[in-house]
Design an enzyme around this catalytic site. Structure first.
Site, PDB file in Angstrom:
ATOM      1  N   HIS A  11      94.431  52.662 190.794  1.00 40.28           N
ATOM      2  CA  HIS A  11      93.212  52.122 190.192  1.00 40.28           C
ATOM      3  C   HIS A  11      93.496  50.686 189.780  1.00 40.28           C
ATOM      4  O   HIS A  11      94.640  50.290 189.624  1.00 40.28           O
ATOM      5  CB  HIS A  11      92.726  52.954 188.999  1.00 40.28           C
ATOM      6  CG  HIS A  11      93.733  53.122 187.911  1.00 40.28           C
ATOM      7  ND1 HIS A  11      93.812  52.284 186.848  1.00 40.28           N
ATOM      8  CD2 HIS A  11      94.718  54.029 187.735  1.00 40.28           C
ATOM      9  CE1 HIS A  11      94.786  52.655 186.055  1.00 40.28           C
ATOM     10  NE2 HIS A  11      95.370  53.726 186.566  1.00 40.28           N
ATOM     11  N   HIS A 130     106.002  46.810 185.015  1.00 45.89           N
ATOM     12  CA  HIS A 130     105.390  46.670 183.685  1.00 45.89           C
ATOM     13  C   HIS A 130     106.330  45.937 182.730  1.00 45.89           C
ATOM     14  O   HIS A 130     105.908  45.058 181.969  1.00 45.89           O
ATOM     15  CB  HIS A 130     105.067  48.053 183.105  1.00 45.89           C
ATOM     16  CG  HIS A 130     103.764  48.635 183.576  1.00 45.89           C
ATOM     17  ND1 HIS A 130     102.614  47.885 183.709  1.00 45.89           N
ATOM     18  CD2 HIS A 130     103.414  49.907 183.913  1.00 45.89           C
ATOM     19  CE1 HIS A 130     101.619  48.673 184.119  1.00 45.89           C
ATOM     20  NE2 HIS A 130     102.084  49.898 184.253  1.00 45.89           N
ATOM     21  N   ALA A 421      87.452  40.245 177.843  1.00 46.84           N
ATOM     22  CA  ALA A 421      86.869  38.902 177.959  1.00 46.84           C
ATOM     23  C   ALA A 421      87.323  38.109 176.744  1.00 46.84           C
ATOM     24  O   ALA A 421      87.210  38.572 175.614  1.00 46.84           O
ATOM     25  CB  ALA A 421      85.352  38.998 177.989  1.00 46.84           C
ATOM     26  N   ARG A 520      88.995  44.652 165.992  1.00 44.52           N
ATOM     27  CA  ARG A 520      89.902  44.372 167.122  1.00 44.52           C
ATOM     28  C   ARG A 520      89.863  42.865 167.338  1.00 44.52           C
ATOM     29  O   ARG A 520      88.918  42.341 167.914  1.00 44.52           O
ATOM     30  CB  ARG A 520      89.394  45.150 168.340  1.00 44.52           C
ATOM     31  CG  ARG A 520      90.224  45.043 169.571  1.00 44.52           C
ATOM     32  CD  ARG A 520      89.859  46.166 170.531  1.00 44.52           C
ATOM     33  NE  ARG A 520      88.421  46.376 170.704  1.00 44.52           N
ATOM     34  CZ  ARG A 520      87.684  45.810 171.654  1.00 44.52           C
ATOM     35  NH1 ARG A 520      88.231  44.991 172.505  1.00 44.52           N
ATOM     36  NH2 ARG A 520      86.389  46.072 171.745  1.00 44.52           N
ATOM     37  N   THR A 551      81.996  40.119 173.265  1.00 46.60           N
ATOM     38  CA  THR A 551      82.095  41.302 174.130  1.00 46.60           C
ATOM     39  C   THR A 551      82.045  40.833 175.580  1.00 46.60           C
ATOM     40  O   THR A 551      81.552  39.746 175.884  1.00 46.60           O
ATOM     41  CB  THR A 551      80.974  42.320 173.830  1.00 46.60           C
ATOM     42  OG1 THR A 551      81.168  43.489 174.632  1.00 46.60           O
ATOM     43  CG2 THR A 551      79.595  41.748 174.112  1.00 46.60           C
TER      44      THR A 551
END
Lengths: 606, 55
Positions: A11, A130, A421, A520, A551
């Protein structure tokens, strides 16, 4: 030396190019194909990255794929052998594909990349990719490294140490024992999609109480003091079936999984709170043990679980590490950056390079950008009516509109790499407005009403608004709104349950204050995004508040916008009031309404 | 049909015969008395040799 990194076939396919230690470009395929989590070979992302690097495929010094298909097949085969005669359902879906050629991904990749010398194609282990994406671009010379996700080949969690530009893997946990898969099981059980809905579970958790946490610890997972764990496979279905949980799991938690898109119950919120609490505890044990083992005071993280910014905030506040740096594309897309960096350092001998003394991610602004002429040409072709403003006027006019309560589409510079974003492909709003969260969720994003919004804050103001002294440029740390910005809760607030608490203002910036007073946070730095920093500064001059709602510029189920055309379609198809593309300002009231498309149903729900 | 035969004639007998081996490899036993479940990696610094040429 130029190296291409690729992640694909599971994915979030992506590509990245590193040239002489510098990350030149990185992008996810979904942004080009407009298909969320697109897993196909990232043809468009590769093309963009090569263009940005000014290279042809045959000029690359190395191409590194982010995982090892041979090890992945070995894991699949061992799992089927370990559970036989169970597992037929999963076997019949997975194995024909692997026997049909998926195991020889070198051939597939070489077929996609015409002109590549086969000797230049390499394969890195998933968690090594990673770890490389976490350590090499970090601002640290030496650091402990933790990578946590669902599963790569065998490894599900890896600890490592990075010192003087070298990376040494220390320990690993292997499939089927996985924090990511535990979280995914509850994502499935609470009615969300795995590999995308985990964020919703995290957002839902503060509405609930962790009353199932003891059941999880007693029955599902054995966690050692050092954070290592095993999952009791008697409760899970993912080794042998096509779902995450089985009937025994459902009996333990009192019923079948919630059907997607049905009403969220108190129990779902409590389940979300419980798995979040368990995840926090496991990761805290891991990071404490890692700090002790390595003696390091800095931590780098990557892997899908590192996108859990609630846990990240707890790790930071735990104090075992002075600084925590999380790769902004911590999920599998970021594996492309790690793979490219591995190729550059290990094959090409490229140096570790940081930009302006910061990290090497350039603010994560590594995607396509459009110059002023190109923007105007594209907007004109769409039939858009717009004003072209001078540099200072762009931020001034936008700040004024935001202060008046407008919802603004903000499209600037290069697109972000990673799921967040960060002020270049964002929808912005006034965080002081009590109605902004509802307005953005229901009229613009078309998403679930419970989901919180994140604040962008001037980096220099962060500790004035939030209990956070560290930078959080990638929106990957959660911290609380400071007490002096909270407002008194109404009498009998404690009697309100779950979503009933949603509409009660809790602070002077209610649109970005979650029900538990958390936020956040994205800290905005002049060095990495001067125009967005200027916009926040102008907004602060007008309102006294250096914070904006930020957002992603998309609707539910849609990949974040990539081009001015994508931004235009989203602007026209939603109730956004204003669109700012570079220096072009578009007001909704000036546009021809007949140019709007049916946008709300254009994307499958995620 | 070939997939089914593979499962019945190869995977199932091999799986049943080698069950202790496979289950040990997958770590399917919860060991409450164990000190740790971490597996130590002893391959040292990641190097160019870790980037394999073939899938």
């Amino acid at each position: 030396v130029k190296t291409l990194g690729i992640s694909a076939y599971y994915h979030d396919s992506a590509a990245a190019v590193v040239a002489d230690g510098l990350i030149v470009a990185a992008a996810q395929e979904e942004r080009f194909t407009r298909r969320k989590h697109d897993a196909r070979f990232p043809t468009n992302a590769v093309r963009y990255c090569l263009d940005a690097a000014g290279a042809r495929a045959d000029e690359l010094d190395a191409v590194v794929f982010y995982e090892r298909p041979d090890l992945k097949f070995n894991r699949l085969a061992t799992t089927y052998l370990g559970f036989a005669p169970n597992g037929w359902e999963s076997f019949r879906h997975a194995i024909p594909e692997w026997l049909g050629g998926k195991r020889r991904q070198d051939r597939q990749i070489l077929a996609e990349l015409e002109g590549i010398d086969p000797a230049k194609l390499r394969f890195a282990e998933h968690h090594v990719s990673h770890a490389a994406s976490a350590y090499f671009p970090s601002p640290f010379d030496s650091a402990a490294v933790l990578t946590v996700d669902g599963v790569g080949e065998w490894a599900t969690t890896t600890t490592a140490v990075g010192r003087d530009g070298t990376l040494t893997i220390l320990n690993e946990l292997c499939f089927p024992h996985s924090v990511g898969l535990l979280y995914a099981a509850f994502t499935f059980y609470t009615g969300f999609r795995i590999n995308s809905g985990e964020y919703k579970v995290m957002g839902l958790a503060p509405y609930g109480e962790p009353r199932f946490a003891h059941l999880i610890f007693d029955h599902l997972v054995d966690v050692k003091p050092d954070g290592s764990l095993r999952l009791n496979q008697e409760y899970f279905d993912y080794c042998t079936g096509l779902t995450m949980t089985n009937d025994r799991f459902h009996d333990l938690f009192g019923g079948p999984p919630r059907a997607p898109e049905t009403l969220l119950r108190r129990r779902d919120m409590d389940l979300a709170a419980s798995v979040q609490a368990v995840t926090d505890e496991i990761l805290l044990r891991m990071t404490r043990a890692l700090a002790e083992e390595t003696g390091e005071r800095r931590l780098c993280m990557a892997g899908g679980v590192a996108l859990n910014c609630v846990t990240n905030g707890k790790i930071l506040r735990d104090g075992r590490f002075d600084e925590v740096w999380v790769q902004p594309a911590a999920g599998d897309a970021g594996g492309a950056v790690g793979a490219a960096l591995l190729g550059d350092h290990l094959i090409g001998g490229g140096p570790r390079r940081r930009v302006d003394g910061l990290d090497a991610m350039s603010g994560a602004y590594l995607g396509p950008g459009f110059d002023a002429d190109e923007v105007e040409r594209r907007l004109t072709a769409l039939g858009a009516r717009y004003d072209v403003l001078a540099e200072a006027e762009v931020t001034e006019a936008t700040a004024a509109a935001l202060a008046d309560g407008d919802a603004v589409g903000w499209f600037q510079g290069r697109m972000e790499f990673g799921p967040r974003a960060l002020g270049n492909r964002s929808i912005l709003g006034d965080p002081r407005s009590p109605s902004m969260q509802k307005q953005l969720n229901l009229k613009i994003k078309y998403r679930e009403s419970f989901r919180p919004f994140a604040p962008s804050v001037l980096a220099e103001d962060v500790s004035e608004w939030f209990s956070l002294e560290a930078p959080s440029p990638y929106m990957l740390i959660v911290a609380d709104v400071r007490d002096h910005h909270r407002v008194a809760l109404p009498e009998r607030y404690d009697e309100l349950q779950g979503l009933d608490r949603l509409n009660v203002p809790r602070s002077t910036i209610p649109a970005v204050t979650h029900v538990d007073f958390s936020a956040r946070i994205q800290t905005v730095h002049r060095e990495t995004n001067p125009r967005y920093h200027e916009l926040l500064t102008r907004f602060k001059e007008k309102t006294g508040c250096g914070v904006l709602v930020n957002t992603s510029f998309n609707v539910r189920g849609e990949p974040i916008v990539c081009t001015p055309e994508d931004a235009w379609r989203c602007f026209m198809g939603t109730e956004l009031d204003l669109l700012v593309v570079g220096s072009c300002l578009l007001r909704k009231r000036d546009q021809d309404p007949s140019l709007a498309e049916d946008y709300k149903s254009a994307f499958a729900l995620d | 049909v070939r997939t089914r035969l593979l499962f019945i004639l190869v995977v199932t007998p091999l799986g049943v015969l080698g069950r202790p081996l496979w289950r040990r490899q997958l770590g399917l036993t919860i060991d409450r008395g164990a000190e740790t479940y971490w597996r130590r990696r002893r391959d040292g610094e990641v190097s160019a040799a870790d980037l394999r040429r073939s899938s």
